[in-house]
Design a protein around this motif. Sequence first.
Motif, short mmCIF file in Angstrom:
data_model
loop_
_atom_site.label_atom_id
_atom_site.label_comp_id
_atom_site.label_asym_id
_atom_site.label_seq_id
_atom_site.Cartn_x
_atom_site.Cartn_y
_atom_site.Cartn_z
N TYR A 159 46.92 55.35 38.23
CA TYR A 159 46.62 55.11 39.64
C TYR A 159 47.89 54.76 40.40
O TYR A 159 48.03 55.09 41.58
CB TYR A 159 45.62 53.96 39.78
CG TYR A 159 44.22 54.31 39.37
CD1 TYR A 159 43.32 54.89 40.26
CD2 TYR A 159 43.78 54.06 38.07
CE1 TYR A 159 42.02 55.22 39.88
CE2 TYR A 159 42.48 54.37 37.68
CZ TYR A 159 41.61 54.95 38.59
OH TYR A 159 40.33 55.28 38.21
N ASP A 170 40.02 62.98 44.20
CA ASP A 170 39.11 61.86 44.37
C ASP A 170 39.89 60.58 44.09
O ASP A 170 40.50 60.45 43.02
CB ASP A 170 37.93 61.99 43.39
CG ASP A 170 36.87 60.91 43.56
OD1 ASP A 170 37.17 59.85 44.14
OD2 ASP A 170 35.74 61.12 43.10
N ARG A 172 38.99 57.81 43.14
CA ARG A 172 38.47 57.05 42.01
C ARG A 172 38.87 57.66 40.66
O ARG A 172 38.73 57.02 39.62
CB ARG A 172 36.94 56.97 42.09
CG ARG A 172 36.44 56.20 43.30
CD ARG A 172 35.00 56.52 43.63
NE ARG A 172 34.84 57.90 44.06
CZ ARG A 172 33.75 58.40 44.61
NH1 ARG A 172 32.69 57.61 44.80
NH2 ARG A 172 33.68 59.66 44.96
N GLN A 173 39.38 58.89 40.68
CA GLN A 173 39.69 59.59 39.43
C GLN A 173 41.14 60.04 39.44
O GLN A 173 41.62 60.61 40.42
CB GLN A 173 38.76 60.80 39.29
CG GLN A 173 39.01 61.62 38.03
CD GLN A 173 37.95 62.68 37.84
OE1 GLN A 173 36.77 62.39 37.80
NE2 GLN A 173 38.38 63.92 37.72
N GLN A 176 41.46 64.69 34.93
CA GLN A 176 40.21 65.35 34.54
C GLN A 176 39.71 64.78 33.21
O GLN A 176 40.48 64.55 32.29
CB GLN A 176 40.42 66.86 34.42
CG GLN A 176 40.61 67.56 35.75
CD GLN A 176 40.74 69.06 35.60
OE1 GLN A 176 40.96 69.56 34.50
NE2 GLN A 176 40.60 69.79 36.69
N GLN A 178 38.33 61.87 32.87
CA GLN A 178 38.36 60.41 32.84
C GLN A 178 36.93 59.88 32.77
O GLN A 178 36.06 60.31 33.51
CB GLN A 178 39.07 59.87 34.09
CG GLN A 178 39.24 58.36 34.08
CD GLN A 178 39.92 57.85 35.36
OE1 GLN A 178 40.16 58.63 36.29
NE2 GLN A 178 40.24 56.57 35.39
N LYS A 183 36.97 54.56 35.06
CA LYS A 183 37.06 54.55 36.52
C LYS A 183 36.49 53.25 37.10
O LYS A 183 37.12 52.61 37.95
CB LYS A 183 36.34 55.77 37.10
CG LYS A 183 37.06 57.08 36.86
CD LYS A 183 36.39 58.25 37.53
CE LYS A 183 35.16 58.67 36.78
NZ LYS A 183 34.61 59.94 37.32
#
Length: 589
Positions: A159, A170, A172-173, A176, A178, A183
Amino acid sequence: MILFVGSSLPHFNSVVFEEGMNIVLADQSEDAAETESTNGLGKSTLIRIIQFCLGSDLSRDKVLSHPDLKNVEFIIHFLYDDEEIVVKRSTEKGGERVSASIAFFEGLEIKLIERKAGFGTVTLDDWTRTLTHRFLKRKAIKGGIVDFGSPTFRELSYYYMRIGKSAFVDPRQVFQGQSARSKQVSISYMLGLNWESQRSLIDESDTRSSINKAIKVIKEAEEFGAETIGDMEARRVVLEQEVEQEHQEAENFNVRDDYADLEARLNRTDIKLHDRINENHSDNKLLRYYKESSSETPEADPDRPLEILRNAGAVFQESAIKSIEQVSEFHAQVYRNRKSFLDTEIARLRRDIKIRSAEIQDLTDKKAQILQLLSQSGALDTLIQIQSRLAEKTAELETLKGRIEERKKFDRRKDEQTRVISDIRTLLKTDLEDRKEAVDEARGLFARYTHHLYGEAAKLAIDVGNNGYRFNITIEREGSEGVEQMVVFCFDLMIATLRARRKSPFLTLIHDSSLFADVDPRQYGLALQLAQDESHKEGFQYICCLNSGALPHNHLGELNVDKLTRLRLTDDSEHSRLLGMRLTAREHN
């Protein structure tokens, strides 16, 4: 804060970063794909190197694991507690060891593989645990660093340093595949929410899901399919009655030593009885026939033959007539003898039938006596059969009881999990209210940043649903070009600001150029200006990788790109790339 990135490669273009905003600029109009035979100038590779030195998995990095980079060492310097920490990690042997300034390990019970010239060398696992302890302020106890199930620094670093287009779809993600758990817990942690309860809720929900799956498997495996506990309890009662009945029969069973002789006598008596019954049946049929024959015997008429002949016109001599009369008398005698025979036979048959009937009655009584004896006792093999049936019924009953208890155990656990989950949800809702001030701070920052870019504030909704915290983002201009990427930008900027205000140890935010690839020039320029202002005001470091040809020069305001550029990469020569070389293309089988 990242201070320096370097390498053992002879022509590597090292970079020194400063506080606030830092730009890595590539002289190209748009991103070139970084593949195993990368033709990019190295913007994304720079982020990969930082991630590599901070514990990423080399086997998952197709660029840094390239054969041309075998046994290459990469170096970063970062600031921790006002002290410059140097980290070195080589691609040799999969990058399984990391060396760092010895001061970074002080106070931690971490086993050093080597201590040399102010550096300590540790395994990759110990390095990632050390980073989690230092940057997430985890406590160490005897025996090493304890993982309490919190997000690790490695999880959160994606992040803080997003890379690749899939990371900017996104907020929150970050990659790929995850997991939902990663999250939810990570975002809860970064927003200062009750991540421990969120993690517990996920654990309890996973446990309940496993219980439901176990119950389903049990139902499918049982002969009776989706049989309820009530159905099984009813079947248990029936089985218990059958077992009791078999038990009583076994207890009352009397074994006779002469049981086999009794069975033989019964068999002989039964055969003899059937023979006598069959004989009486045959004689009764014969008796009925004789009676009918006896009643049909005609009376002898001596004149009848002569009368018949005369009527036919016959003329007889006297001697002939006499002979005919003798014949008639003979026939009459025959009829009388037949009648006497039938009467004698009928009398005999009645006598024989009567005698047999008495014998049949006697045999019937004997058979009844033997049967009574057999019903009151039995042979040993019969007792064994009874005991075998009892054992089978008992085993079936015990198995059923076990299934019932197993189902009840799972049901009790499921009910308990449901109660615990409900309690955690209630706790999260209450806790969310208690943290209203902190949550409103995050909502306010996100709204202000999105309003700065689009003139309209986006909404960051934080609720508690079935699976715990639910993070929903709505912006009226959804669907516009690049809005999704700018939502990610505002979210990351919000997290960086919150971390800076909480004095978190790692205050760096890095964005790849993919973030700005499809963004409108006006919002692109406003985003860069906002990042510069916020990083300077809030006290965090912002590093962004940009393409010179895509810069929105007419929308940059007072932002001085040249002044903020710490590294410029070009394709003028091999040495002007980040690695100072072009990686060769790999052959694919």
